[in-house]
Design a protein around this motif. Structure first.
Motif, PDB file in Angstrom:
ATOM      1  N   GLU A 182       0.803  -1.224   0.000  1.00  0.00           N
ATOM      2  CA  GLU A 182       0.000   0.000   0.000  1.00  0.00           C
ATOM      3  C   GLU A 182       0.838   1.276   0.000  1.00  0.00           C
ATOM      4  N   ARG A 199      -5.576  -0.113  -5.889  1.00  0.00           N
ATOM      5  CA  ARG A 199      -5.130  -0.906  -4.751  1.00  0.00           C
ATOM      6  C   ARG A 199      -5.158  -2.388  -5.086  1.00  0.00           C
ATOM      7  N   ASP A 203      -3.367  -7.236   0.563  1.00  0.00           N
ATOM      8  CA  ASP A 203      -1.921  -6.998   0.578  1.00  0.00           C
ATOM      9  C   ASP A 203      -1.228  -8.216   1.173  1.00  0.00           C
ATOM     10  N   ARG A 258      -9.871  -0.503   4.302  1.00  0.00           N
ATOM     11  CA  ARG A 258      -9.722   0.603   3.351  1.00  0.00           C
ATOM     12  C   ARG A 258     -10.352   0.255   2.003  1.00  0.00           C
ATOM     13  N   ASN A 259     -10.334  -1.032   1.630  1.00  0.00           N
ATOM     14  CA  ASN A 259     -10.957  -1.441   0.376  1.00  0.00           C
ATOM     15  C   ASN A 259     -12.465  -1.597   0.528  1.00  0.00           C
TER      16      ASN A 259
END
Length: 393
Positions: A182, A199, A203, A258-259
């Motif tokens: 990120e 994005r 991750d 965040r996604n």
């Protein structure tokens, strides 16, 4: 849950909405796409004409090409599709960062000698390469630092042939940021003035696996996609995420908060053309994706690929829709309906009407046939697709 009802005529893109977006792309709609690979890069380049607010969740599970060599060397997520979309969304005007764009897009000689190719990367690190000297400070120093991280960590056996310099920079940034994608994606988005948000869907260092209709399992995207090895000879029954040896439990791989917020902010959600399982379904597997999508009351459209997709062997259009819906419905929980997760299927007008009718009969989802094919066989008209997505907001 009550299915969303979208009554807007889908016969053609709305010229007023398109014109308004083109005049003020910084105020353009928040269009979210789940994709990997390069199939959507042409649409992405067109989409940034109308909105700087598109959102792209990309699969980091590729195990082929340049990404394969980086994954073998550093046990890291795949960055090739991320770098490719960064370039597609970059500001390519003189007001952007064309020199950085040129560096990120550069590939080393496919047939070059290893010492020569490594020396070329070392020259970039030292600031002695024309592609690097063209970049102004402080960006040059940051990029040199990332290349230095890569070169210092790269094993002597690393294969530099056809390596993307952008991928090497991303790998160095990943290592420099405690093995997190990120931060380096954010930095590089700023470097090339990306017109949107990009994005990785998660991750994490994972692989894609597939269970086949004959009961066999294969692990690794390159084993599934039919591009670098022979295509599968039997249909895919389902796909799953793997640590490289075995299937991961759904709750072990979760959509980052965040996604999830990107999904919650989206005004249009698109399951785009691309390899059915490795480019699209793979993005839908992390826990929380289905739940977040079911809660969002906006148009959610599927644009199936044109031409032949080796991953969709034995799948008609309704089967492709089922492949997308299956992990989403499982995650969304009891009471979720297909229309909560996909409001429309939009095909080219050459798709047989019987195929569309079967989608609606099986899933209860309206299917529209529009003139969307481009001049190149098996490809959509990128501009038409971008205008259609903007019109749906």
């Amino acid at each position: 849950m009550t299915p969303i009802t979208v009554t807007r005529d889908l016969a053609l893109p709305d010229p007023l909405r398109v014109a308004r977006a083109e005049n003020s792309p910084h105020l353009g709609p928040r269009v979210l796409v789940f994709s990997g690979g390069s199939a959507l890069n042409g649409v992405s380049r067109q989409l940034k004409r109308y909105t700087f607010n598109s959102m792209h969740l990309i699969t980091p599970f590729d195990s082929g090409g340049s990404s394969q060599e980086l994954r073998r060397a550093f046990d890291m997520p795949a960055v090739g599709d991320l770098r490719s979309r960064l370039m597609a969304l970059a500001d390519e005007t003189v007001l952007g960062q064309p020199d950085i764009y040129a560096l990120f897009s550069h590939r080393l000689d496919r047939q070059g000698a290893q010492p020569t190719l490594r020396a070329e990367v070392a020259a970039m690190r030292a600031g002695n390469h024309p592609l690097m000297t063209a970049i102004a400070e402080p960006m040059r120093r940051l990029i040199q630092g990332h290349l230095g991280q890569f070169l210092d960590a790269a094993p002597p056996t690393f294969d530099y042939r056809n390596a993307s310099i952008g991928n090497l920079i991303l790998a160095g940034g990943y290592l420099a940021n405690d093995r997190a994608l990120e931060p380096v994606l954010f930095l590089m988005s700023k470097m090339v003035d990306v017109r949107g948000t990009l994005r990785a869907v998660v991750d994490e260092t994972l692989h894609l696996g597939a269970e086949l209709s004959d009961g066999r399992r294969v692990i690794g995207q390159r084993e599934i996609s039919g591009k670098e090895v022979a295509p599968l000879s039997v249909p895919i029954r389902r796909c799953f995420l793997s640590d490289g040896t075995q299937e991961m439990a759904p709750e072990a791989v979760r959509l980052p908060a965040r996604n999830r917020r990107l999904i919650e902010e989206a005004e249009v959600i698109c399951y785009p053309p691309g390899s059915l399982y490795s480019s699209v379904v793979a993005n839908l597997l992390p826990q929380g994706v289905g739940r977040a999508l079911a809660a969002r009351r906006v148009p959610k459209v599927y644009l199936p690929s044109l031409g032949t997709d080796p991953e969709a062997l034995g799948h008609d259009l309704s089967d492709q829709v089922a492949a997308l819906l299956t992990p989403l419905l499982a995650d969304a929980g009891p009471g979720a309906m297909p229309r909560d997760l996909m409001t429309h299927v939009i095909c080219d007008r050459d798709t047989a009407a019987t195929e569309c009718d079967k989608v609606t009969a099986r899933h209860g989802i309206p299917c529209h046939r529009l003139p969307l094919a481009g001049a190149e066989p098996g490809k959509y008209d990128a501009g038409e697709v971008a205008r259609l997505l903007v019109s749906l907001a």
